[in-house]
Design an enzyme around this catalytic site. Structure first.
Site, PDB file in Angstrom:
ATOM      1  N   TYR A  76       0.847  -1.203   0.000  1.00 37.66           N
ATOM      2  CA  TYR A  76       0.000   0.000   0.000  1.00 37.66           C
ATOM      3  C   TYR A  76       0.877   1.246   0.000  1.00 37.66           C
ATOM      4  CZ  TYR A  76      -3.906   3.045   1.473  1.00 37.66           C
ATOM      5  OH  TYR A  76      -4.862   4.034   1.561  1.00 37.66           O
ATOM      6  N   LYS A 122       1.106   4.079  -2.892  1.00 33.03           N
ATOM      7  CA  LYS A 122       0.768   5.492  -2.622  1.00 33.03           C
ATOM      8  C   LYS A 122       1.987   6.403  -2.789  1.00 33.03           C
ATOM      9  CE  LYS A 122      -3.710   5.056  -1.604  1.00 33.03           C
ATOM     10  NZ  LYS A 122      -4.732   5.506  -2.561  1.00 33.03           N
ATOM     11  N   THR A 156     -14.280   5.131   7.140  1.00 36.28           N
ATOM     12  CA  THR A 156     -14.926   4.376   6.047  1.00 36.28           C
ATOM     13  C   THR A 156     -14.695   2.881   6.293  1.00 36.28           C
ATOM     14  OG1 THR A 156     -12.992   4.172   4.615  1.00 36.28           O
ATOM     15  CG2 THR A 156     -14.277   6.205   4.406  1.00 36.28           C
TER      16      THR A 156
END
Ligand code: NAP
Length: 245
Positions: free
Chosen positions: A160, A164, A195
């Site tokens: 990740y 990014k 979220t």
């Protein structure tokens, strides 16, 4: 009473990952300012619900079910948008995510590949696809939803973070290449946002997290920034630390 101003009226915006969370909030915010939305994600039913909400508030939205990890579907998303509306003013590369935290030594290569594709590759390919029209029209905005993980790598988040960090580098290069054409290019770096991406955790106070609407407001701020300026990198931290009691 003066007429209500819709500053983005007539502008066409593609939002990836518009089915829930931050992407949904971005779609609703831009629609509120008059933009016509093209909603992309895999969950067609959820996209239709977002579109219905936009229509119920007097806006316009087109649903284009898309898996952004599949190159042909990225091309189809841009082709369908151009077939419907003739041009693209805004692209928000928001679809993203990653596998559960895993040490590098135990990571599955398939998870790495998916993470790089959904966060980075799709952002690069879609940006490339919308650029010719934006350059021709000498206007447009490409906004990439990055992460604080794109600034600092942490254990268990290698793929990740790599994706990014890549989004950040790509965005800087893109800005350098196209800013003279009047195209705004921006990365937004949110801290924790409440979220589905953030799993339940008893140590975290979700009430202190950012809300999807906060990120949507930052996106709106980029597209509304003066023609002379471009917020190329926007860091958005929760005002209060969700991990501090
Ligand atoms: P979320 O609620 O899990 O939403 C992720 C969105 O991405 C969904 O709409 C999902 O739609 C879409 N998506 C996932 N895989 C996809 C694929 N293969 N093709 C098309 N769409 C796909 O997460 P979120 O928090 O809103 O995250 C949105 C962005 O913000 C991501 O880029 C994330 O990295 C970034 N971000 C989040 C946080 C946070 O704390 N939440 C912080 C910093 C950055 P479907 O499942 O319908 O395809």
């Amino acid at each position: 009473m003066p007429p209500v101003l819709l500053p983005l009226l007539g502008q066409i915006a593609i939002i990836t990952g518009a089915s829930r969370g931050i992407g949904r909030a971005i779609a609703l915010r831009l629609a509120h300012s008059g933009a016509t939305l093209v909603l992309a994600a895999r969950d067609e039913q959820a996209l239709r619900e977002v579109a219905q909400l936009i229509h119920a508030n007097g806006g316009t939205a087109l649903v284009v079910p898309t898996d952004v990890t599949v190159d042909e579907q990225l091309a189809a998303l841009v082709d369908q948008t151009l077939a419907h509306y003739g041009h693209i003013d805004m692209l928000v590369n928001n679809a993203g995510g990653g596998p559960p935290r895993t040490p590098i030594i135990k990571a599955r290569l398939a998870d790495w590949e998916w993470t790089l594709r959904v966060n980075l590759w799709a952002t690069m390919v879609l940006s490339k696809l919308v650029l010719p029209g934006m350059i021709e029209r000498q206007r447009g905005a490409i906004i990439n939803i990055c992460s604080l993980a794109g600034l600092t790598g942490k254990a268990g988040e290698a793929a990740y973070a790599a994706a990014k960090f890549g989004v950040r580098g790509f965005t800087q290069s893109l800005f350098d290449e196209v800013h003279e054409h009047g195209i705004k290019v921006s990365s937004i770096f949110p801290g924790y946002v409440d979220t589905a991406l953030i799993p339940p955790n008893r140590r975290v106070d979700r009430g202190k997290m950012l809300r999807p609407e906060d990120v949507a407001e930052a996106v709106h701020g980029v597209v509304m920034s003066s023609a002379r300026s471009c917020p190329v990198e926007v860091m958005l931290q929760p005002q209060r630390d969700p991990f501090k009691t």
